[in-house]
Design a protein around this motif. Structure first.
Motif, mmCIF file in Angstrom:
data_model
loop_
_atom_site.group_PDB
_atom_site.id
_atom_site.type_symbol
_atom_site.label_atom_id
_atom_site.label_comp_id
_atom_site.label_asym_id
_atom_site.label_seq_id
_atom_site.Cartn_x
_atom_site.Cartn_y
_atom_site.Cartn_z
ATOM 1 N N GLY A 159 0.821 -1.211 0.000
ATOM 2 C CA GLY A 159 0.000 0.000 0.000
ATOM 3 C C GLY A 159 0.853 1.260 0.000
ATOM 4 O O GLY A 159 0.520 2.260 -0.626
ATOM 5 N N ALA A 160 1.993 1.208 0.708
ATOM 6 C CA ALA A 160 2.848 2.395 0.812
ATOM 7 C C ALA A 160 3.667 2.621 -0.456
ATOM 8 O O ALA A 160 3.897 3.764 -0.855
ATOM 9 N N LEU A 161 4.109 1.541 -1.101
ATOM 10 C CA LEU A 161 5.050 1.694 -2.213
ATOM 11 C C LEU A 161 4.430 1.505 -3.593
ATOM 12 O O LEU A 161 4.904 2.070 -4.568
ATOM 13 N N VAL A 162 3.407 0.662 -3.705
ATOM 14 C CA VAL A 162 2.886 0.303 -5.031
ATOM 15 C C VAL A 162 1.438 0.766 -5.217
ATOM 16 O O VAL A 162 1.125 1.528 -6.130
ATOM 17 N N CYS A 163 0.561 0.336 -4.346
ATOM 18 C CA CYS A 163 -0.855 0.706 -4.483
ATOM 19 C C CYS A 163 -1.089 2.025 -3.747
ATOM 20 O O CYS A 163 -1.840 2.118 -2.782
ATOM 21 N N GLN A 164 -0.392 3.052 -4.232
ATOM 22 C CA GLN A 164 -0.427 4.350 -3.544
ATOM 23 C C GLN A 164 -1.746 5.074 -3.832
ATOM 24 O O GLN A 164 -2.398 4.797 -4.845
ATOM 25 N N PRO A 165 -2.101 6.030 -2.983
ATOM 26 C CA PRO A 165 -3.404 6.690 -3.160
ATOM 27 C C PRO A 165 -3.565 7.333 -4.532
ATOM 28 O O PRO A 165 -4.554 7.110 -5.212
ATOM 29 N N LYS A 166 -2.570 8.139 -4.946
ATOM 30 C CA LYS A 166 -2.779 8.923 -6.173
ATOM 31 C C LYS A 166 -2.153 8.302 -7.409
ATOM 32 O O LYS A 166 -2.622 8.523 -8.514
ATOM 33 N N ALA A 167 -1.074 7.554 -7.243
ATOM 34 C CA ALA A 167 -0.397 7.019 -8.434
ATOM 35 C C ALA A 167 -0.091 5.537 -8.258
ATOM 36 O O ALA A 167 1.070 5.144 -8.126
ATOM 37 N N PRO A 168 -1.117 4.699 -8.248
ATOM 38 C CA PRO A 168 -0.855 3.264 -8.093
ATOM 39 C C PRO A 168 -0.043 2.722 -9.264
ATOM 40 O O PRO A 168 -0.282 3.101 -10.410
ATOM 41 N N GLN A 169 0.933 1.873 -8.936
ATOM 42 C CA GLN A 169 1.819 1.353 -9.984
ATOM 43 C C GLN A 169 1.407 -0.073 -10.345
ATOM 44 O O GLN A 169 2.082 -1.041 -10.008
ATOM 45 N N CYS A 170 0.286 -0.156 -11.035
ATOM 46 C CA CYS A 170 -0.291 -1.465 -11.338
ATOM 47 C C CYS A 170 0.642 -2.311 -12.208
ATOM 48 O O CYS A 170 0.614 -3.539 -12.134
ATOM 49 N N LEU A 171 1.484 -1.653 -13.000
ATOM 50 C CA LEU A 171 2.366 -2.400 -13.902
ATOM 51 C C LEU A 171 3.334 -3.308 -13.149
ATOM 52 O O LEU A 171 3.748 -4.340 -13.663
ATOM 53 N N ILE A 172 3.709 -2.908 -11.948
ATOM 54 C CA ILE A 172 4.671 -3.731 -11.201
ATOM 55 C C ILE A 172 4.015 -4.396 -9.989
ATOM 56 O O ILE A 172 4.695 -4.922 -9.117
ATOM 57 N N CYS A 173 2.694 -4.376 -9.926
ATOM 58 C CA CYS A 173 2.008 -4.878 -8.730
ATOM 59 C C CYS A 173 1.818 -6.397 -8.794
ATOM 60 O O CYS A 173 1.330 -6.927 -9.793
ATOM 61 N N PRO A 174 2.169 -7.091 -7.713
ATOM 62 C CA PRO A 174 2.004 -8.551 -7.718
ATOM 63 C C PRO A 174 0.528 -8.986 -7.700
ATOM 64 O O PRO A 174 0.238 -10.160 -7.904
ATOM 65 N N LEU A 175 -0.389 -8.043 -7.452
ATOM 66 C CA LEU A 175 -1.814 -8.400 -7.407
ATOM 67 C C LEU A 175 -2.538 -8.073 -8.714
ATOM 68 O O LEU A 175 -3.747 -8.298 -8.835
ATOM 69 N N ALA A 176 -1.826 -7.526 -9.669
ATOM 70 C CA ALA A 176 -2.482 -7.014 -10.881
ATOM 71 C C ALA A 176 -3.307 -8.091 -11.589
ATOM 72 O O ALA A 176 -4.381 -7.808 -12.122
ATOM 73 N N ARG A 177 -2.826 -9.324 -11.574
ATOM 74 C CA ARG A 177 -3.487 -10.396 -12.335
ATOM 75 C C ARG A 177 -4.935 -10.620 -11.892
ATOM 76 O O ARG A 177 -5.778 -10.996 -12.684
ATOM 77 N N ARG A 178 -5.219 -10.379 -10.606
ATOM 78 C CA ARG A 178 -6.593 -10.632 -10.141
ATOM 79 C C ARG A 178 -7.190 -9.415 -9.433
ATOM 80 O O ARG A 178 -8.042 -9.557 -8.552
ATOM 81 N N CYS A 179 -6.734 -8.227 -9.807
ATOM 82 C CA CYS A 179 -7.247 -7.014 -9.146
ATOM 83 C C CYS A 179 -8.543 -6.574 -9.831
ATOM 84 O O CYS A 179 -8.560 -6.246 -11.022
ATOM 85 N N CYS A 180 -9.637 -6.568 -9.077
ATOM 86 C CA CYS A 180 -10.957 -6.263 -9.655
ATOM 87 C C CYS A 180 -11.052 -4.813 -10.138
ATOM 88 O O CYS A 180 -11.674 -4.537 -11.166
#
Ligand code: SF4
Length: 349
Positions: A196-217
């Motif tokens: 939450g602090a580094l990747v899924c940030q409030p204003k600029a989520p970095q979905c490209l490098i997120c380990p949850l991207a494959r199943r993120c609704c």
């Protein structure tokens, strides 16, 4: 507990993904280098409403001063407030001291390791108890903070407004499902907050490098930018103060704030009306300071050198033992500048 199989399965899957991601992505932070429940407790108190980088600078010197709950109790509350200087939100320092006292009196000086007992300590809520129990003690205890709330809201595409009815309870249920599925609760929980602090940030989520991207609704639905919707902000309370500054050589007149209320028990320039001849005060500046809930405006007056105020003392403002809020430090810096300018003028005339 949630009854949705797909929903729970997604959370359990996330626990595995984050547990694999975190060990190679974790920041090197002082409280992570050596793990003890006491260090975890202190770090959690410090991290409430203070930036990680600031806490990282202050953490080890603070622990050196108070290496155990007993050492903190023996040093006393004023020493804790002094070491907390400049970190803001002094109530946390007072509550930390009270928690240390409860640990010494009720638990033989040993920090409890289960969340239910931790939650009985002053200043320890459900999140802090869960964080210490899981991250420092390896227990399967859920945690929900702002980072966890945002990650789960996006992962499950929960578009409800923060604070909406049922949202918090739902989040805790999800956090329970998540941590119960983890092989190592400490890794899964700390990794979740880190994500939450580094990747899924409030204003600029970095979905490209997120380990949850494959199943993120939220990502799948194209709603990442809409979740969570902004929380309605309560209007800040306006607090107006008038204080006086007076010097005696290099020492400044400071008074201890009352035991409760704003800036309780810290050292602050005395109220202007406490000076016997308050009409002698010359306006110097207005200083503004924002806290989460307050807009503080302080009118600063200069009083003649050597002025006396009942209950106030002459203190060297650089004394490291003084508990000074950042607002008090701002006022002192102005007063010092004015004092030095005045001294120079007197010397040159
Ligand atoms: S994919 Fe994007 S929105 Fe979803 S959890 Fe990861 S960073 Fe957050």
């Amino acid at each position: 507990m949630s009854t949705s199989g797909g929903h729970d399965d997604r959370l359990a899957w996330a626990a595995g993904e984050i547990s694999r991601w975190f060990p190679t992505s974790a920041r090197d932070l002082p409280w992570r280098r050596v793990r003890t429940p006491w260090r975890a407790l202190v770090s959690e108190f410090m991290l409430q409403q203070t930036q990680v980088s600031r806490v990282a600078e202050r953490f080890e010197p603070f622990l050196e001063a108070f290496p155990s709950p007993l050492a903190m109790v023996e040093a006393g509350e004023d020493a804790v407030l002094a070491k907390w200087s400049g970190m803001g939100y002094y109530r946390r320092a007072r509550m930390l001291h009270a928690a240390a006292a409860a640990i010494v009196e009720q638990h033989g000086g040993v920090v409890p390791e289960d969340a239910a007992t931790l939650e009985t300590l002053p200043g320890v809520g459900r999140y802090t108890a869960g964080a210490i129990a899981s991250i420092a003690c390896g227990q399967s205890s859920p945690i929900v903070d702002g980072n966890v709330d945002r990650v789960f809201a996006r992962l499950t595409a929960d578009g409800s407004t923060p604070g909406a009815k049922g949202r918090e309870a739902r989040r805790w249920e999800e956090a329970e499902v998540y941590v119960a599925a983890a092989d190592c609760p400490e890794v899964a929980n700390e990794g979740l907050m880190e994500l939450g602090a580094l990747v899924c940030q409030p204003k600029a989520p970095q979905c490209l490098i997120c380990p949850l991207a494959r199943r993120c609704c939220a990502l799948e639905a194209g709603k990442v930018g809409e979740i969570p919707p902004p929380k309605p902000r309560p209007k800040k309370k306006l607090v107006e103060m008038q204080v006086g500054v007076a010097w005696s050589g290099k020492k400044l007149l400071l008074a201890r704030r009352p035991d409760s209320g704003l800036f309780a028990k810290t050292m602050f320039p005395p109220e202007a009306e406490a000076f016997p001849s308050s009409a002698e005060g010359r306006p110097l500046a207005e200083v503004r300071h924002q806290t989460t809930h307050r807009d503080v405006r302080v009118q600063v007056f200069v009083f003649p050198d050597g002025s006396k105020v009942s209950g106030a003392e002459w203190k060297h403002p650089d004394d490291p033992e003084l508990a000074l809020t950042s607002l008090a430090s701002k006022i002192i810096a102005l007063a010092r500048q004015n004092h030095e300018d005045g001294s120079e003028e007197a010397a040159s005339s």
